[in-house]
Design a protein around this motif. Structure first.
Motif, PDB file in Angstrom:
ATOM      1  N   ARG A 191      31.202  18.875  27.498  1.00  0.00           N
ATOM      2  CA  ARG A 191      32.018  20.076  27.738  1.00  0.00           C
ATOM      3  C   ARG A 191      33.253  20.052  26.859  1.00  0.00           C
ATOM      4  O   ARG A 191      33.887  19.025  26.664  1.00  0.00           O
ATOM      5  N   SER A 192      33.590  21.232  26.339  1.00  0.00           N
ATOM      6  CA  SER A 192      34.811  21.324  25.562  1.00  0.00           C
ATOM      7  C   SER A 192      35.824  22.156  26.326  1.00  0.00           C
ATOM      8  O   SER A 192      35.485  22.840  27.293  1.00  0.00           O
ATOM      9  N   SER A 193      37.068  22.094  25.892  1.00  0.00           N
ATOM     10  CA  SER A 193      38.149  22.733  26.630  1.00  0.00           C
ATOM     11  C   SER A 193      37.950  24.235  26.729  1.00  0.00           C
ATOM     12  O   SER A 193      38.485  24.870  27.622  1.00  0.00           O
ATOM     13  N   ASP A 194      37.166  24.829  25.808  1.00  0.00           N
ATOM     14  CA  ASP A 194      36.976  26.287  25.873  1.00  0.00           C
ATOM     15  C   ASP A 194      35.745  26.659  26.684  1.00  0.00           C
ATOM     16  O   ASP A 194      35.321  27.814  26.667  1.00  0.00           O
ATOM     17  N   GLY A 195      35.169  25.688  27.389  1.00  0.00           N
ATOM     18  CA  GLY A 195      34.073  26.014  28.295  1.00  0.00           C
ATOM     19  C   GLY A 195      32.694  25.891  27.686  1.00  0.00           C
ATOM     20  O   GLY A 195      31.690  26.107  28.364  1.00  0.00           O
ATOM     21  N   VAL A 217      41.125  28.786  17.994  1.00  0.00           N
ATOM     22  CA  VAL A 217      40.761  27.380  17.983  1.00  0.00           C
ATOM     23  C   VAL A 217      41.491  26.667  19.125  1.00  0.00           C
ATOM     24  O   VAL A 217      42.710  26.775  19.243  1.00  0.00           O
ATOM     25  N   PRO A 218      40.757  25.977  20.014  1.00  0.00           N
ATOM     26  CA  PRO A 218      41.412  25.269  21.117  1.00  0.00           C
ATOM     27  C   PRO A 218      42.472  24.289  20.593  1.00  0.00           C
ATOM     28  O   PRO A 218      42.246  23.611  19.595  1.00  0.00           O
ATOM     29  N   GLN A 219      43.621  24.264  21.253  1.00  0.00           N
ATOM     30  CA  GLN A 219      44.715  23.388  20.837  1.00  0.00           C
ATOM     31  C   GLN A 219      44.894  22.339  21.929  1.00  0.00           C
ATOM     32  O   GLN A 219      45.469  22.616  22.967  1.00  0.00           O
ATOM     33  N   LEU A 220      44.349  21.150  21.696  1.00  0.00           N
ATOM     34  CA  LEU A 220      44.439  20.086  22.689  1.00  0.00           C
ATOM     35  C   LEU A 220      45.537  19.118  22.281  1.00  0.00           C
ATOM     36  O   LEU A 220      45.463  18.497  21.224  1.00  0.00           O
ATOM     37  N   SER A 221      46.533  18.992  23.142  1.00  0.00           N
ATOM     38  CA  SER A 221      47.636  18.092  22.832  1.00  0.00           C
ATOM     39  C   SER A 221      47.185  16.635  23.003  1.00  0.00           C
ATOM     40  O   SER A 221      46.643  16.279  24.045  1.00  0.00           O
ATOM     41  N   PRO A 222      47.406  15.805  21.977  1.00  0.00           N
ATOM     42  CA  PRO A 222      46.972  14.409  22.069  1.00  0.00           C
ATOM     43  C   PRO A 222      47.590  13.693  23.263  1.00  0.00           C
ATOM     44  O   PRO A 222      46.945  12.858  23.898  1.00  0.00           O
ATOM     45  N   SER A 223      48.838  14.028  23.611  1.00  0.00           N
ATOM     46  CA  SER A 223      49.500  13.300  24.702  1.00  0.00           C
ATOM     47  C   SER A 223      48.904  13.673  26.058  1.00  0.00           C
ATOM     48  O   SER A 223      48.942  12.882  26.995  1.00  0.00           O
ATOM     49  N   GLU A 224      48.335  14.895  26.157  1.00  0.00           N
ATOM     50  CA  GLU A 224      47.758  15.302  27.444  1.00  0.00           C
ATOM     51  C   GLU A 224      46.246  15.166  27.464  1.00  0.00           C
ATOM     52  O   GLU A 224      45.601  15.470  28.466  1.00  0.00           O
TER      53      GLU A 224
END
Ligand SMILES: Nc1nc2c(c(=O)[nH]1)N[C@H]1C(S)=C(S)[C@@H](COP(=O)(O)O)O[C@H]1N2
Ligand SMILES: [Mo]
Length: 568
Positions: A376-380, A295-302
């Motif tokens: 687009r999502s972070s996993d492409g 599962v993509p882990q997207l940091s809220p701060s970044e």
């Protein structure tokens, strides 16, 4: 006559005190060596991935790369067979293929060390390419594969050494070993001894018998298992550092300026009809469909959401900018997957909080020529959403909240799209990091490339949830109940028929919102025997659910849900 002229000696000459080992046992040990070397390689790779990120792990990278390469029928079979466990099945499948490969590498390595090592290099290369070429990948993502291949090669060398040698690579090794033991190089006697020893080894190897140091093989195997387990386990622990669960739970969800409408009394039929799913699906029970092995882990701060393409003012947004907007809405929406079969459970309901999508897109000046938004999502992943629907469908949103919490990580944290009335594959991009306003002519999104329908309006659908199919119960009165949905249009009517009787109207739960599924219940009287129960729904536009059965591909399943039950 000397030994060397005699040809092969009738028996091998194993090292003193070492029992003889036949060819089959040696090959089996070599295969095991291959397997253990692969385990060491994977363990070390996981350890390295612990410093770089879980998606750089070769198993995950290869599995992820395999998903888009898997033919659609195989994928459909996997989803149908394993359901939401399809990912576990994929990882197990990847490991099984690897295990067979490793057994072969071990046996090949026994004949030729060089070929064995080459086998491991090939394996490392596959991991390297898969990790580096993934959409969010970089060269650094190849490090775990390289580290794993190096460790695997060393492990294979150490594990095969106690098994003795065969012609091929073994010749050089023994020549070198013999040379080392003979200080007076160049003397005829020493040469004879070396040659004699060499012939001996070759002869033994030709018959498949060799001096096998069982003890050393066992000890080395034990070490390999230990290294693989510690490195692998440690790596998985380290990979947790990249998890955003902590940052997620520290987030305070903003209050919507437009809250959801109050629920009418008795809105949730599940409170009085056992066996019916609740009106709102708990987050942990919400169905999940995606192609992401980790599962993509997207940091809220970044986090940043970037608008590109046909916008008058394309720009990026941080999460705070979205959270702080004063036009946040709260809406109840049922999300549905196009892969849902007749009677299937790939549909769930939540109370969402988000940024109204139409207003957001207009602010950025989305241009009239755009008919497709490529999300687009972070996993492409790329999800193609019709621009018209994104602008005009009421309650379409960039969702940030789900049932009173920030989005669960598996459901797209921190931001996903939702467009009621369209199946998830064209409307509900999770882990959303980019929206490109473009045209259908200019770009084929992920599912379009795989020949799913370009547009995905949700069919009117109904399902029997209770009684369960093939249930036995005493004859007499029995409540039949379930859900029906036709997002954006709303459900006007649900009918049930028993066997070949006429359809009878079911009682509907109070209407909450057209974007929400509607529960229904009907008590029926069943005589002793087998019965068939069938349901159909009609939406507010007057469309009656068709009896024609079609599979989910390419634009959603149709047909009535029918079950058999037994009254006793
Ligand atoms: N990034 C990404 N978003 C995605 C998908 C995906 O594979 N990757 N799958 C889509 C599909 S097919 C569906 S049905 C919904 C499912 O959302 P859920 O997992 O929250 O139920 O997400 C959509 N969004
Ligand atoms: Mo889906």
């Amino acid at each position: 006559m000397t030994d060397t002229e005699q040809g092969p000696a009738p028996t091998a000459a194993p090292a003193a005190g070492t029992p003889r080992t036949g060819p089959a046992a040696r090959r089996a040990a070599a295969a095991l060596a291959g397997l253990l070397a692969a385990a060491v390689a994977l363990g070390v790779a996981e350890l390295a991935a612990g410093f770089i990120g879980a998606a750089s792990s070769p198993v995950i990278a290869v599995g992820n790369a395999a998903i888009p390469l898997t033919p659609e029928p195989v994928k459909t079979f996997a989803i149908r067979t394993f359901g939401e466990d399809d990912k576990i099945a994929l990882v197990v499948g990847t490991l099984a293929v690897l295990a067979i490969y490793a057994l072969v590498v071990g046996m090949v390595g026994l004949r030729s060390r060089a070929l064995g090592y080459a086998g491991i290099v090939v394996f490392g290369l596959v991991g390297f390419v898969a990790a580096v070429t993934r959409p969010a990948g970089g060269v650094l993502d190849g490090v775990p594969s390289v580290a794993g291949a190096l460790a695997g090669t060393a492990a294979l060398a150490a594990l095969l050494a106690p098994l003795g040698t065969r012609p091929g690579s073994g010749v050089e090794e023994h020549a070198a070993a013999g040379g080392g033991r003979v200080p007076a190089a160049g003397t005829a006697r020493a040469d004879d001894r070396v040659l004699g020893r060499l012939r001996e080894v070759l002869a033994a190897a030709d018959r498949g018998n060799a001096a096998v140091d069982r003890r050393r093989f066992l000890v080395t195997s034990g070490v390999a298992v230990g290294v693989a387990a510690v490195a692998g386990g440690g790596g998985r622990l380290l990979q947790r550092r990249f998890a955003v669960a902590g940052e997620r739970s520290d987030l305070a969800l903003p209050l919507p300026s437009s809250p959801a409408a109050a629920l009418p009394p008795g809105a949730d039929l599940a409170e009085r009809v056992p066996g019916l799913p609740p009106l709102f699906t708990a987050n942990r029970d919400f169905y999940r469909v995606d192609t992401a092995l980790v599962v993509p882990q997207l940091s809220p701060s970044e986090y940043s959401l970037t608008l590109t393409g046909m916008f008058d003012s394309p720009r990026s947004f941080g999460l705070a900018e979205l959270f702080d907007r004063d036009d946040l809405v709260e809406r109840d929406i049922t999300l549905t997957c196009v892969s849902n079969e007749v009677g299937g459970t790939l549909a769930s309901t939540a109370r969402w909080i988000g940024v109204p999508l139409g207003a957001f897109l207009r602010e950025a000046g989305v241009q009239p020529g755009s008919d497709q938004l490529v999300c687009r999502s972070s996993d492409g992943m790329t999800i193609g959403t019709p621009t018209r629907a994104a602008l005009d469908v009421e309650d379409a949103m960039l969702a940030i909240g789900m049932n009173g919490e920030p989005l669960p990580v598996a459901n797209g944290f921190p931001v996903r799209m939702l467009v009621p009335g369209l199946y998830g594959y064209v409307s509900a991009c999770k882990w959303l990091t980019g929206i490109e306003a473009t045209t259908y002519g200019a770009f084929d999104a992920y599912w379009t490339e795989r020949n799913w329908a370009i547009d995905g309006p949700i069919e009117v659908f109904s399902r029997i949830d209770t009684p369960a199919s093939l249930r036995r119960f005493p004859a007499g009165r029995q409540a039949v109940a379930g859900v029906a949905w036709a997002q954006t249009r709303g459900i006007a009517r649900v009918e049930v028929k028993v066997d070949d009787a006429e359809f009878v109207d079911a009682e509907l739960a109070p209407e909450v919102d057209a974007d929400l599924w509607r529960q229904w219940v009907l008590p029926v009287d069943l005589a002793v025997g087998q019965h068939q129960l069938t349901v159909r729904a009609t939406d507010r536009a007057g469309t009656v659910q068709t009896a024609v059965r079609t599979p989910p591909f390419p634009d959603g399943a149709t047909g009535w849900h029918s079950i058999r039950v037994i009254a006793t």
